[in-house]
Design an enzyme around this catalytic site. Structure first.
Site, PDB file in Angstrom:
ATOM      1  N   THR A  45       0.847  -1.180   0.000  1.00  0.00           N
ATOM      2  CA  THR A  45       0.000   0.000   0.000  1.00  0.00           C
ATOM      3  C   THR A  45       0.887   1.236   0.000  1.00  0.00           C
ATOM      4  OG1 THR A  45      -1.712   1.254   1.180  1.00  0.00           O
ATOM      5  CG2 THR A  45      -0.250  -0.105   2.534  1.00  0.00           C
ATOM      6  N   GLU A  46       0.580   2.181  -0.872  1.00  0.00           N
ATOM      7  CA  GLU A  46       1.496   3.299  -1.104  1.00  0.00           C
ATOM      8  C   GLU A  46       1.683   4.202   0.104  1.00  0.00           C
ATOM      9  OE1 GLU A  46      -0.722   6.906  -3.238  1.00  0.00           O
ATOM     10  OE2 GLU A  46      -1.015   5.030  -4.295  1.00  0.00           O
ATOM     11  N   ASN A  47       0.755   4.173   1.066  1.00  0.00           N
ATOM     12  CA  ASN A  47       0.939   5.019   2.240  1.00  0.00           C
ATOM     13  C   ASN A  47       1.960   4.463   3.223  1.00  0.00           C
ATOM     14  OD1 ASN A  47      -1.136   3.056   2.555  1.00  0.00           O
ATOM     15  ND2 ASN A  47      -1.790   4.011   4.456  1.00  0.00           N
TER      16      ASN A  47
END
Length: 219
Positions: A45-47
């Site tokens: 997940t990019e976060n």
């Protein structure tokens, strides 16, 4: 099975065992519900996390543990948490094997537009991490409905909306067909049951040829 489920189910077949995968908002995130038996992925997940797990039960959700779409996720043993900057760096530098992204438009050159529509004179909501993913991911799969609500093709000769990534898309999946992106032309790989190639031509602006191993869509 509705259109979104058809697309998500077919998109799942583009995921292979052991891959590091990032799934975009909407239909792409649903692909994990249809993984073929024996396929296990390292989800990113990019976060800021690798190895995230499935959605928890409501009573077990932690508001501090979510994906980039603010949906609750779990962190099983082995998951790695990092800063947003480190995560974006991993996305840009080839650590992601496959990304499935939703799109507003895609074209025969492999360009994707998925971040902006013009409302009240402004382009919004913003490009986000999709820009980094389209630059650094080895395989970009795009999911979208074949036409808009007016019946216009979303699969263009050239996208009209602001581009997210250039010449990056490898595969396009709609509820009606699956295309691979060739050299400035699409290659029709699969077609939904009950449709003909001529019917696909009528609703597809982009130029395409038919694959030698053309077959019925696996849904």
């Amino acid at each position: 099975m509705n259109i979104r489920e058809i697309i998500a189910k077919r998109a799942a077949l583009e995921l292979n065992d052991g891959e590091v995968a990032n799934l975009g908002f909407g239909m792409p995130t649903q692909a994990v519900n249809y993984l073929p038996e024996g396929v296990s992925l390292i989800m990113h997940t990019e976060n800021g996390a690798f190895g995230i797990g499935p959605k928890p039960k409501y009573e077990e959700a932690n508001s501090d543990v979510s994906n980039a779409g603010s949906e609750p996720v779990t962190l099983p043993p082995g998951a790695a948490i990092m800063s947003l900057g480190t995560s974006l760096g991993a996305m840009r530098n080839g650590y992601i094997d496959v990304t499935i992204l939703g799109a507003l438009e895609v074209d025969q050159k492999g360009n994707i537009a998925n971040w902006a529509v013009k409302r009240k004179g402004l382009w919004w909501p913003g490009i986000g991490g999709a820009m980094d993913l389209t630059h650094g991911t080895k395989k970009i799969v795009v999911t979208l409905t074949h036409t808009d609500k007016y019946g216009n093709s979303k699969i263009k000769k050239e996208v009209n909306l602001p581009k997210t990534g250039i010449n990056c898309v490898k595969t396009i999946i709609t509820e009606k067909a699956v295309f691979d992106v060739g050299d400035d032309i699409l290659i029709l790989r699969e077609i939904a049951p009950g449709l003909t190639i001529e019917e696909i031509k009528e609703i597809t602006e982009a130029d395409f040829i038919v694959s030698e191993d053309f077959k019925e869509m696996e849904i």
